[in-house]
Design an enzyme around this catalytic site. Sequence first.
Site: not given
Ligand code: PGA
Length: 256
Positions: A10, A12, A95, A165, A214, A235-236
């Site tokens: 993702n 974003k 989300h 999530e 995360s 995400g990140g």
């Molecule tokens: P993250 O994001 O892996 O940076 O925590 C996950 C998400 O928001 O789908």
Amino acid sequence: MTKKKTVIANWKMNPEKYKEAEKLLVSVLKPFPRFKKTNVIICPPAIYLQRLEKISKKVSFGGQNMFWLEKGAQTGEISPSMLVDAKAKYVIIGHSERRAMGETNEDINKKLKLSLSFGLIPIVCIGESDRDENHEYFNIVKSQIEECLFGLSRQSLSKIMIAYEPVWAISTTPNHRFATPADSKEMSIFIQKVISDTFGVSGSSLPTVLYGGSVDERDVGSFLEDGGIEGVLVGGASLKPEKFTEIIKICEALKN
Ligand code: PGA
């Protein structure tokens, strides 16, 4: 044959320029002639979809959101048919970052039904904002499932993905904490039980459950082995090619 694990990126609202998005995708694909055990899904900003899709058939693509109406005067929105036209196979729905902008379970329910009617595979995000001593968060997750999946046919359940999530574990949440594979396993069992009780289905008729929050190359192996899930939403770490390729390599090397 064992079922492939799913790894979703993702991105974003990143990267800032199309050229950087292309570079990111190319670096992610480079180490892999093909993916044997992993279903890799890239969800870039929608404006990049059509161009990125032409780069590789090894991965699938998904949108990060869509509107709950098929067409009409909806300034700024993206319709399911536009995603399909851009060759997206998947779409993230509900989300927590969209819920924070006001999206409700009812909106998510409408989006979910519409996405299915267009042949898209919805990745429905659920998860509590925080955990309390009285375990009220189980009720929150239960309501999210009941309201987001309301009115769905039994046959459509196996076509959807549910990403658990917990908002408190998402890397961009201030002072976020780390969920453990045990947390994910407990919730995955709970999610399947709620769906099973509500719809009277079991086994392969249940949705695929994923975990997100995360996830990176250090813990993806333990989430996939002990977290009671069939994939991860990243995400990140999906914006860093060295991390994301490592995540895929770990997935490809899993025994089961
Ligand atoms: P993250 O994001 O892996 O940076 O925590 C996950 C998400 O928001 O789908």
